[in-house]
Write a protein that holds these residues in place. Structure first.
Motif, PDB file in Angstrom:
ATOM      1  N   VAL A 195       0.834  -1.205   0.000  1.00  0.00           N
ATOM      2  CA  VAL A 195       0.000   0.000   0.000  1.00  0.00           C
ATOM      3  C   VAL A 195       0.867   1.252   0.000  1.00  0.00           C
ATOM      4  O   VAL A 195       0.615   2.215  -0.753  1.00  0.00           O
ATOM      5  CB  VAL A 195      -0.941  -0.006   1.225  1.00  0.00           C
ATOM      6  CG1 VAL A 195      -1.651   1.334   1.367  1.00  0.00           C
ATOM      7  CG2 VAL A 195      -1.969  -1.128   1.104  1.00  0.00           C
ATOM      8  N   VAL A 196       1.907   1.255   0.837  1.00  0.00           N
ATOM      9  CA  VAL A 196       2.803   2.414   0.894  1.00  0.00           C
ATOM     10  C   VAL A 196       3.514   2.606  -0.441  1.00  0.00           C
ATOM     11  O   VAL A 196       3.653   3.740  -0.935  1.00  0.00           O
ATOM     12  CB  VAL A 196       3.824   2.245   2.034  1.00  0.00           C
ATOM     13  CG1 VAL A 196       4.884   3.348   1.971  1.00  0.00           C
ATOM     14  CG2 VAL A 196       3.120   2.272   3.385  1.00  0.00           C
ATOM     15  N   ALA A 198       2.445   1.685  -3.400  1.00  0.00           N
ATOM     16  CA  ALA A 198       1.474   2.167  -4.386  1.00  0.00           C
ATOM     17  C   ALA A 198       1.234   3.663  -4.204  1.00  0.00           C
ATOM     18  O   ALA A 198       1.173   4.426  -5.181  1.00  0.00           O
ATOM     19  CB  ALA A 198       0.166   1.399  -4.247  1.00  0.00           C
ATOM     20  N   GLY A 199       1.112   4.095  -2.936  1.00  0.00           N
ATOM     21  CA  GLY A 199       0.932   5.519  -2.673  1.00  0.00           C
ATOM     22  C   GLY A 199       2.138   6.332  -3.124  1.00  0.00           C
ATOM     23  O   GLY A 199       1.989   7.437  -3.671  1.00  0.00           O
ATOM     24  N   PHE A 200       3.336   5.794  -2.918  1.00  0.00           N
ATOM     25  CA  PHE A 200       4.555   6.481  -3.341  1.00  0.00           C
ATOM     26  C   PHE A 200       4.602   6.629  -4.858  1.00  0.00           C
ATOM     27  O   PHE A 200       4.931   7.705  -5.377  1.00  0.00           O
ATOM     28  CB  PHE A 200       5.779   5.701  -2.858  1.00  0.00           C
ATOM     29  CG  PHE A 200       7.084   6.257  -3.356  1.00  0.00           C
ATOM     30  CD1 PHE A 200       7.653   7.380  -2.767  1.00  0.00           C
ATOM     31  CD2 PHE A 200       7.740   5.656  -4.426  1.00  0.00           C
ATOM     32  CE1 PHE A 200       8.849   7.906  -3.232  1.00  0.00           C
ATOM     33  CE2 PHE A 200       8.932   6.167  -4.902  1.00  0.00           C
ATOM     34  CZ  PHE A 200       9.492   7.295  -4.305  1.00  0.00           C
ATOM     35  N   LEU A 202       2.072   6.612  -6.975  1.00  0.00           N
ATOM     36  CA  LEU A 202       1.043   7.553  -7.423  1.00  0.00           C
ATOM     37  C   LEU A 202       1.461   8.993  -7.156  1.00  0.00           C
ATOM     38  O   LEU A 202       1.195   9.890  -7.976  1.00  0.00           O
ATOM     39  CB  LEU A 202      -0.282   7.251  -6.717  1.00  0.00           C
ATOM     40  CG  LEU A 202      -0.984   5.951  -7.125  1.00  0.00           C
ATOM     41  CD1 LEU A 202      -2.199   5.694  -6.235  1.00  0.00           C
ATOM     42  CD2 LEU A 202      -1.408   6.004  -8.585  1.00  0.00           C
ATOM     43  N   THR A 203       2.107   9.216  -6.024  1.00  0.00           N
ATOM     44  CA  THR A 203       2.573  10.568  -5.714  1.00  0.00           C
ATOM     45  C   THR A 203       3.728  10.977  -6.613  1.00  0.00           C
ATOM     46  O   THR A 203       3.781  12.109  -7.130  1.00  0.00           O
ATOM     47  CB  THR A 203       3.018  10.648  -4.233  1.00  0.00           C
ATOM     48  OG1 THR A 203       1.932  10.270  -3.389  1.00  0.00           O
ATOM     49  CG2 THR A 203       3.472  12.051  -3.875  1.00  0.00           C
ATOM     50  N   TRP A 204       4.662  10.077  -6.836  1.00  0.00           N
ATOM     51  CA  TRP A 204       5.840  10.361  -7.656  1.00  0.00           C
ATOM     52  C   TRP A 204       5.460  10.661  -9.107  1.00  0.00           C
ATOM     53  O   TRP A 204       6.080  11.485  -9.770  1.00  0.00           O
ATOM     54  CB  TRP A 204       6.783   9.158  -7.585  1.00  0.00           C
ATOM     55  CG  TRP A 204       8.103   9.373  -8.281  1.00  0.00           C
ATOM     56  CD1 TRP A 204       8.906  10.478  -8.216  1.00  0.00           C
ATOM     57  CD2 TRP A 204       8.750   8.455  -9.158  1.00  0.00           C
ATOM     58  NE1 TRP A 204      10.028  10.298  -8.986  1.00  0.00           N
ATOM     59  CE2 TRP A 204       9.958   9.064  -9.574  1.00  0.00           C
ATOM     60  CE3 TRP A 204       8.448   7.167  -9.610  1.00  0.00           C
ATOM     61  CZ2 TRP A 204      10.846   8.432 -10.442  1.00  0.00           C
ATOM     62  CZ3 TRP A 204       9.334   6.549 -10.462  1.00  0.00           C
ATOM     63  CH2 TRP A 204      10.517   7.177 -10.877  1.00  0.00           C
ATOM     64  N   ASP A 206       2.478  11.812 -10.014  1.00  0.00           N
ATOM     65  CA  ASP A 206       1.363  12.780 -10.028  1.00  0.00           C
ATOM     66  C   ASP A 206       0.093  12.164 -10.619  1.00  0.00           C
ATOM     67  O   ASP A 206      -0.577  12.754 -11.470  1.00  0.00           O
ATOM     68  CB  ASP A 206       1.749  14.032 -10.832  1.00  0.00           C
ATOM     69  CG  ASP A 206       2.847  14.831 -10.148  1.00  0.00           C
ATOM     70  OD1 ASP A 206       2.854  14.871  -8.909  1.00  0.00           O
ATOM     71  OD2 ASP A 206       3.690  15.401 -10.869  1.00  0.00           O
ATOM     72  N   SER A 207      -0.224  10.963 -10.155  1.00  0.00           N
ATOM     73  CA  SER A 207      -1.356  10.235 -10.732  1.00  0.00           C
ATOM     74  C   SER A 207      -2.609  10.251  -9.854  1.00  0.00           C
ATOM     75  O   SER A 207      -3.607   9.624 -10.209  1.00  0.00           O
ATOM     76  CB  SER A 207      -0.950   8.768 -10.994  1.00  0.00           C
ATOM     77  OG  SER A 207       0.125   8.695 -11.901  1.00  0.00           O
ATOM     78  N   TRP A 208      -2.577  10.951  -8.712  1.00  0.00           N
ATOM     79  CA  TRP A 208      -3.737  10.962  -7.835  1.00  0.00           C
ATOM     80  C   TRP A 208      -4.964  11.559  -8.518  1.00  0.00           C
ATOM     81  O   TRP A 208      -6.097  11.088  -8.338  1.00  0.00           O
ATOM     82  CB  TRP A 208      -3.425  11.731  -6.551  1.00  0.00           C
ATOM     83  CG  TRP A 208      -2.570  10.966  -5.596  1.00  0.00           C
ATOM     84  CD1 TRP A 208      -1.264  11.209  -5.278  1.00  0.00           C
ATOM     85  CD2 TRP A 208      -2.951   9.820  -4.828  1.00  0.00           C
ATOM     86  NE1 TRP A 208      -0.799  10.294  -4.365  1.00  0.00           N
ATOM     87  CE2 TRP A 208      -1.816   9.420  -4.067  1.00  0.00           C
ATOM     88  CE3 TRP A 208      -4.125   9.091  -4.708  1.00  0.00           C
ATOM     89  CZ2 TRP A 208      -1.841   8.335  -3.200  1.00  0.00           C
ATOM     90  CZ3 TRP A 208      -4.153   7.997  -3.843  1.00  0.00           C
ATOM     91  CH2 TRP A 208      -3.020   7.632  -3.097  1.00  0.00           C
ATOM     92  N   VAL A 211      -6.499   8.993 -10.712  1.00  0.00           N
ATOM     93  CA  VAL A 211      -7.220   7.990  -9.927  1.00  0.00           C
ATOM     94  C   VAL A 211      -8.588   8.525  -9.521  1.00  0.00           C
ATOM     95  O   VAL A 211      -9.615   7.839  -9.632  1.00  0.00           O
ATOM     96  CB  VAL A 211      -6.402   7.596  -8.683  1.00  0.00           C
ATOM     97  CG1 VAL A 211      -7.231   6.696  -7.764  1.00  0.00           C
ATOM     98  CG2 VAL A 211      -5.125   6.891  -9.098  1.00  0.00           C
TER      99      VAL A 211
END
Length: 250
Positions: A195-196, A198-200, A202-204, A206-208, A211
């Motif tokens: 999970v961490v 995947a969050g990294f 998405l943040t790296w 700029d895909s939030w 989503v």
């Protein structure tokens, strides 16, 4: 009186449907755990919320609350807990009685599919009842999570969520059945890392925003339909893990 010998004993296997129903009956040995207690607790939570909302309405001179209560989510979490308990308690017992792992998983899956369908139908019906009484005039939207949905849409949405939680519970329990505490430590540690990570990513990248746009475009039912992927993967994981588990592992 004719004695039974190896030649007179039946040699044909029981029909698949009968083997599956036997597993389902084994799971239902204590119906209070799977049916009685969840309905009683859900009813208690509903009555408690009804009393609280009534007090708020009285204290605010008839003003009603706004938004979804969310209390119905209890049955989702309880479904996960039921799946965990059922697999942990009945898997070694079923194998001890001579059931195959495939029959056990088919029977358990069939039971939880029927339970999920029953609970989903109940939730959808009670949501319609809430609308009929205008949410008791105090805005208590306990079962009706989306007032724009029809009965069928509410049923399908609840069914998909319940199946998701049941499959995750079964997969989690299968890890414990085979590898005990060590397996659980590795499983949860791996899940947190995933999970961490995947969050990294998405943040790296700029895909939030993408989503969020995906969920908005898919809508509630469209998003829940994608949960079938997780449901299928969790069910497959439970099968692959339990197919090598033995009663000595439990």
């Amino acid at each position: 009186m004719t004695a039974l010998t190896a030649d007179t004993l039946p040699t044909t296997a029981r029909p698949l449907g009968r083997r599956i129903s036997t597993i389902m009956l084994l799971q239902l040995t204590n119906p209070m755990t799977l049916v009685g207690w969840p309905l009683m607790i859900l009813g208690f939570i509903y009555v408690l919320n009804l009393a609280i909302y009534s007090l708020i309405s009285t204290a605010t001179s008839g003003a009603s609350a706004v938004g979804v209560n969310g209390g119905v989510g209890f049955i989702w979490v309880y479904t996960l807990v039921m799946a965990v308990q059922s697999v942990n308690q009945t898997f070694p017992l079923a194998l001890g009685f001579g059931a195959t792992r495939r029959d056990y998983l088919l029977g358990t899956g069939a039971l939880f599919t029927l339970l999920s369908a029953g609970y989903a139908a109940l939730i959808a019906t009670l949501a319609m009842a809430e609308r009929a009484v205008d949410y008791w005039g105090i805005g208590l939207r306990f079962f009706d999570t989306s007032p724009d949905f029809s009965w069928l849409e509410l049923f399908l949405g609840s069914l998909l969520i319940l199946l998701l939680f049941a499959s995750i519970g079964a997969a989690t329990a299968s890890v414990y059945v085979r590898w005990k505490a060590t397996g659980m430590y590795v499983f949860w540690a791996g899940l947190v890392i995933l999970v961490v990570a995947a969050g990294f990513v998405l943040t790296w990248t700029d895909s939030w925003a993408a989503v969020g746009e995906f969920f908005v475009t898919a809508g509630v039912l469209g998003t829940l339909a994608w949960s079938l992927v997780i449901t299928a993967l969790s069910s497959l994981a439970a099968y692959l893990i339990l197919r090598r588990a033995t009663p000595t592992n439990t």
